[in-house]
Enzyme design. Structure first.
Site, short mmCIF file in Angstrom:
data_model
loop_
_atom_site.label_atom_id
_atom_site.label_comp_id
_atom_site.label_asym_id
_atom_site.label_seq_id
_atom_site.Cartn_x
_atom_site.Cartn_y
_atom_site.Cartn_z
CG ASN A 62 -1.78 1.30 1.32
OD1 ASN A 62 -2.38 1.67 0.18
ND2 ASN A 62 -1.90 1.91 2.32
CG HIS A 100 -0.27 6.26 4.52
ND1 HIS A 100 -1.69 6.17 4.64
CD2 HIS A 100 -0.21 7.08 5.46
CE1 HIS A 100 -2.25 7.17 5.61
NE2 HIS A 100 -0.93 7.89 6.06
CB SER A 140 5.10 5.27 4.12
OG SER A 140 5.46 6.06 5.12
CG ASP A 192 -2.81 3.43 6.68
OD1 ASP A 192 -2.96 3.22 5.35
OD2 ASP A 192 -3.57 4.40 6.75
C1 GRF Z 1 -2.65 9.17 -3.12
O1 GRF Z 1 -2.26 10.27 -2.33
C2 GRF Z 1 -2.56 8.10 -2.12
O2 GRF Z 1 -1.24 8.07 -1.35
C3 GRF Z 1 -3.77 7.80 -1.34
O3 GRF Z 1 -4.66 8.35 -2.28
C4 GRF Z 1 -4.03 9.18 -3.28
C5 GRF Z 1 -4.16 8.51 -4.69
O4 GRF Z 1 -4.07 9.26 -5.80
N1 GRF Z 1 -4.03 6.83 -0.55
P1 GRF Z 1 -4.14 8.67 -7.41
O5 GRF Z 1 -5.50 8.20 -7.41
O6 GRF Z 1 -3.07 7.65 -7.63
O7 GRF Z 1 -3.94 9.98 -8.27
#
Ligand code: GRF
Length: 195
Positions: A110, A112, A139, A148
């Site tokens: 994942n 984050h 991360s 997370d």
């Molecule tokens: C990213 O900032 C990711 O870290 C978070 O959601 C956002 C997704 O962006 N969990 P995208 O859809 O890849 O543009």
């Protein structure tokens, strides 16, 4: 040639999916070809579905809102991912809390938008921006039962600049995400260990 397959799950804009498609999909690293074999989205109409199409990939839409509970939704995800033969599943902006139905069966990573374990949850960008911290960051970690909370794979930080706006903070985070997630996938799939 050894081919490793990845499934990518997303919920929205899909900019990280696009980074994976540009930097990793159908490319060879250390003698290993990495292929995106499955894209899944839980929100019909998400822009990421259009991004995938540009690369010739259809997205499987599994609408989470239509399921009675998280477990039933996760069971369908698991079934599709196992059927695809993916070696690794990548959560790239997949805004769902996953149950043990998923975490016990699927090897997943994942992305984050904070330096974990700080700012877990769905509002990490805003909360980290509003904090007193002089650094922000991103991360990548293995997915575990804890939200997370799985083992870290990579982290990258940046320094807060004077007068930085929330938009600038967010842009910095996304730029790092688009590097660190493809790099992590390559690192995991080209290592001499089973994923
Ligand atoms: C990213 O900032 C990711 O870290 C978070 O959601 C956002 C997704 O962006 N969990 P995208 O859809 O890849 O543009």
């Amino acid at each position: 040639m050894l081919t490793k397959k990845i499934a990518v799950l997303f919920s929205g804009s899909g900019s990280n999916l696009e980074a994976i498609l540009k930097k990793v999909h159908n490319q060879i690293f250390n003698g290993v070809k990495i292929e995106v074999c499955l894209c899944i989205c839980n929100k019909p109409g998400a822009f990421g579905i259009e991004r995938a199409k540009k690369f010739g990939l259809e997205t499987l839409v599994i609408e989470s809102a239509k399921f009675k509970n998280r477990e039933e939704f996760d069971a369908v995800l698991v079934e599709q991912i196992l059927k695809s033969g993916a070696d690794l599943t990548v959560l790239a902006g997949f805004m769902r809390i996953l149950t043990p139905v998923f975490t016990a069966q699927i090897k997943a990573i994942n992305l984050h938008p904070s330096i974990l374990p700080l700012f877990k949850g769905a509002h990490a960008i805003k909360e980290s921006f509003e904090s007193d911290m002089m650094i922000g960051g991103v991360s990548v970690h293995y997915v575990s039962e804890e939200l997370d909370g799985g083992k870290l794979i990579a982290q990258r930080a940046f320094e807060r600049e004077d007068g930085m706006s929330l938009d600038e903070w967010e842009a910095k985070i996304h730029a790092i995400e688009h590097e660190i997630l493809p790099e992590s996938i390559i690192k995991i799939l080209t290592k001499e260990v089973n994923v």
